[in-house]
Design a protein around this motif. Structure first.
Motif: not given
Length: 184
Positions: A69-76, A99-107
């Protein structure tokens, strides 16, 4: 108690068509939020527990927050999140992929920090649940900054985060929580 009773009396009198004297009306609430200097600086102390399982659960959530969430590394995210993850945030889809899609589009992706840079208030664990709270600043309609609190609760199952709750509403603007970092 006196304020609650005065407020209740005011409602009853108003409903009955009587006016309420100003001195009996309940005063406006004045929340005193935590201010940045009161925030704990020792995250390791917050992660510690006499129970090794609770400590491991807190560490799992803390590291997921830090890396995903902080580093935005959705793949991890798969290192922390179960494939069939249940999401109660109405703005994110179900499962690990949601969750991965959400992280990618928000940060954006950022460098991984050794600690959470968000203004952490507390992290607590009980059984297989971990709740983490952050100071959250907002700007009101008058342009004044005020502080509130953001909570995330996670359920851990088989060493992964299996479920998540937060106070996000469908109508809330999707934000990058990293914008909440305090200025040094």
């Amino acid at each position: 108690m006196r304020i609650v009773l005065a407020g209740f009396a005011a409602i009853l009198l108003t409903a009955c068509g009587s006016e309420v004297p100003e001195e009996t009306a309940a005063p406006a609430a004045s929340a005193i939020p935590p201010v940045p200097p009161e925030l704990p600086q020792d995250h390791q102390a917050l992660l510690a527990s006499d129970d090794p399982q609770l400590e491991a659960n807190k560490r799992l959530v803390y590291d997921m927050y830090r890396i995903v969430l902080q580093a935005g590394l959705a793949d991890r995210a798969g290192e922390f999140i179960a494939e069939d993850y249940i999401q109660h945030n109405p703005n994110a889809d179900q499962g690990l992929a949601g969750l991965q899609d959400y992280v990618r589009r928000t940060r954006p992706e950022r460098e991984i920090e050794d600690r959470l840079e968000l203004p952490l208030i507390h992290i607590m664990a009980e059984g297989n649940y971990v709740t983490i709270a952050f100071l959250r600043s907002q700007v009101d309609a008058d342009g004044q900054t005020y502080f509130s609190t953001w909570f995330d609760m996670f359920r851990i199952e088989d060493g992964l985060i299996a479920e998540h709750w937060d106070p996000m509403l469908k109508t809330d603007e999707q934000i990058d929580p990293n914008e909440q970092r305090l200025e040094e």
